[in-house]
Design a protein around this motif. Sequence first.
Motif, PDB file in Angstrom:
ATOM      1  N   LEU A   1       8.228   9.894  40.804  1.00  0.00           N
ATOM      2  CA  LEU A   1       8.307   8.516  40.341  1.00  0.00           C
ATOM      3  C   LEU A   1       7.984   7.534  41.471  1.00  0.00           C
ATOM      4  O   LEU A   1       8.544   7.639  42.568  1.00  0.00           O
ATOM      5  N   PRO A   2       7.097   6.571  41.223  1.00  0.00           N
ATOM      6  CA  PRO A   2       6.736   5.597  42.253  1.00  0.00           C
ATOM      7  C   PRO A   2       7.758   4.462  42.327  1.00  0.00           C
ATOM      8  O   PRO A   2       7.479   3.312  41.968  1.00  0.00           O
ATOM      9  N   LEU A   3       8.970   4.777  42.793  1.00  0.00           N
ATOM     10  CA  LEU A   3      10.054   3.802  42.832  1.00  0.00           C
ATOM     11  C   LEU A   3      10.330   3.350  44.254  1.00  0.00           C
ATOM     12  O   LEU A   3      10.354   4.169  45.183  1.00  0.00           O
ATOM     13  N   ASP A   4      10.581   2.067  44.399  1.00  0.00           N
ATOM     14  CA  ASP A   4      11.067   1.579  45.681  1.00  0.00           C
ATOM     15  C   ASP A   4      12.585   1.748  45.720  1.00  0.00           C
ATOM     16  O   ASP A   4      13.202   2.285  44.790  1.00  0.00           O
ATOM     17  N   GLU A   5      13.203   1.300  46.793  1.00  0.00           N
ATOM     18  CA  GLU A   5      14.646   1.493  46.955  1.00  0.00           C
ATOM     19  C   GLU A   5      15.428   0.834  45.832  1.00  0.00           C
ATOM     20  O   GLU A   5      16.397   1.406  45.308  1.00  0.00           O
ATOM     21  N   ALA A   6      15.019  -0.362  45.441  1.00  0.00           N
ATOM     22  CA  ALA A   6      15.719  -1.071  44.370  1.00  0.00           C
ATOM     23  C   ALA A   6      15.575  -0.331  43.046  1.00  0.00           C
ATOM     24  O   ALA A   6      16.536  -0.239  42.264  1.00  0.00           O
ATOM     25  N   GLY A   7      14.394   0.193  42.778  1.00  0.00           N
ATOM     26  CA  GLY A   7      14.183   0.933  41.534  1.00  0.00           C
ATOM     27  C   GLY A   7      15.014   2.194  41.477  1.00  0.00           C
ATOM     28  O   GLY A   7      15.590   2.531  40.434  1.00  0.00           O
ATOM     29  N   ARG A   8      15.085   2.912  42.596  1.00  0.00           N
ATOM     30  CA  ARG A   8      15.923   4.114  42.630  1.00  0.00           C
ATOM     31  C   ARG A   8      17.393   3.764  42.413  1.00  0.00           C
ATOM     32  O   ARG A   8      18.101   4.461  41.679  1.00  0.00           O
ATOM     33  N   ALA A   9      17.832   2.690  43.040  1.00  0.00           N
ATOM     34  CA  ALA A   9      19.230   2.283  42.891  1.00  0.00           C
ATOM     35  C   ALA A   9      19.540   1.915  41.443  1.00  0.00           C
ATOM     36  O   ALA A   9      20.617   2.254  40.910  1.00  0.00           O
ATOM     37  N   THR A  10      18.614   1.241  40.785  1.00  0.00           N
ATOM     38  CA  THR A  10      18.810   0.875  39.381  1.00  0.00           C
ATOM     39  C   THR A  10      18.944   2.104  38.507  1.00  0.00           C
ATOM     40  O   THR A  10      19.830   2.204  37.649  1.00  0.00           O
ATOM     41  N   LEU A  11      18.057   3.075  38.725  1.00  0.00           N
ATOM     42  CA  LEU A  11      18.079   4.289  37.920  1.00  0.00           C
ATOM     43  C   LEU A  11      19.366   5.091  38.171  1.00  0.00           C
ATOM     44  O   LEU A  11      20.023   5.547  37.233  1.00  0.00           O
ATOM     45  N   LEU A  12      19.741   5.233  39.429  1.00  0.00           N
ATOM     46  CA  LEU A  12      20.951   5.985  39.767  1.00  0.00           C
ATOM     47  C   LEU A  12      22.190   5.331  39.170  1.00  0.00           C
ATOM     48  O   LEU A  12      23.072   6.015  38.632  1.00  0.00           O
ATOM     49  N   ALA A  13      22.260   4.014  39.233  1.00  0.00           N
ATOM     50  CA  ALA A  13      23.423   3.316  38.682  1.00  0.00           C
ATOM     51  C   ALA A  13      23.500   3.475  37.174  1.00  0.00           C
ATOM     52  O   ALA A  13      24.584   3.647  36.600  1.00  0.00           O
ATOM     53  N   GLU A  14      22.349   3.452  36.511  1.00  0.00           N
ATOM     54  CA  GLU A  14      22.354   3.566  35.047  1.00  0.00           C
ATOM     55  C   GLU A  14      22.716   4.973  34.589  1.00  0.00           C
ATOM     56  O   GLU A  14      23.297   5.154  33.510  1.00  0.00           O
ATOM     57  N   VAL A  15      22.415   5.971  35.402  1.00  0.00           N
ATOM     58  CA  VAL A  15      22.852   7.328  35.075  1.00  0.00           C
ATOM     59  C   VAL A  15      24.375   7.381  34.979  1.00  0.00           C
ATOM     60  O   VAL A  15      24.944   7.983  34.055  1.00  0.00           O
ATOM     61  N   LEU A  16      25.053   6.721  35.897  1.00  0.00           N
ATOM     62  CA  LEU A  16      26.521   6.699  35.859  1.00  0.00           C
ATOM     63  C   LEU A  16      27.030   5.943  34.641  1.00  0.00           C
ATOM     64  O   LEU A  16      28.031   6.334  34.032  1.00  0.00           O
ATOM     65  N   VAL A  17      26.335   4.875  34.277  1.00  0.00           N
ATOM     66  CA  VAL A  17      26.705   4.140  33.061  1.00  0.00           C
ATOM     67  C   VAL A  17      26.569   5.041  31.837  1.00  0.00           C
ATOM     68  O   VAL A  17      27.452   5.086  30.964  1.00  0.00           O
TER      69      VAL A  17
END
Length: 222
Positions: A182-198
């Motif tokens: 996935l072509p994600l920057d740091e913010a994109g990775r953080a968003t995805l990781l946080a939503e997994v927990l949600v």
Amino acid sequence: MSTTSIPFSAQLRATGREAHQAAESQRYVTALVAGDLDRAGYTAMVVQHHVIYEALEHAAEAMRPDPLAGPFVDDALTRLPALAADLEFLLGPDWRGRVDPDPATVSYAERIGEACAGSPERFVAHHYTRYLGDLSGGLHIGRSLDRHHGLTGEAGAAFYRFDRIPDPRAYKDAYRARLDALPLDEAGRATLLAEVLVAYRHNTAVLAGLSRLVPGGAEAAA
């Protein structure tokens, strides 16, 4: 070692490990796998799944052309037709008028709709949480339903059958490779990781609500 040197799929797995274990350890899941639920207790989960996957697969259609999320949208994963077939078997042809999802399920579906609207990262988070679980523990649950209730991919447990995925392990490996690419920057990775927990929190809330259907569940919850 920096997180950038760790495959993103491994970061996802590590981030969600405790939340995943919390979901798997819910009394409802334990009772389902052990065969301690009656058919009505199992059917209640099918009802919740239909609501959740209706929201997720509606989001998937919207995300199909997205360059980031689109590669994850695969008709081989689609669960709604199987869930409808299961509900027709379990409740009859008029099942749509007989289902009443739990409040936690409605909240989960609403979160999927809101989070995935315009956010491919959040969509991938929900997609990953549900479908990789289906191809792992979900297959084990399907075998338990056959063993304890005689429910199969042809009768009442079609949700757990993936006719178009003959090798789940290879499919999951390829899925994780897509996550790593996935072509994600740091913010994109953080968003995805946080939503997994949600997503895990919502799933756990649904399972916790279903614990009322476990024999002795009301006494244990008191």
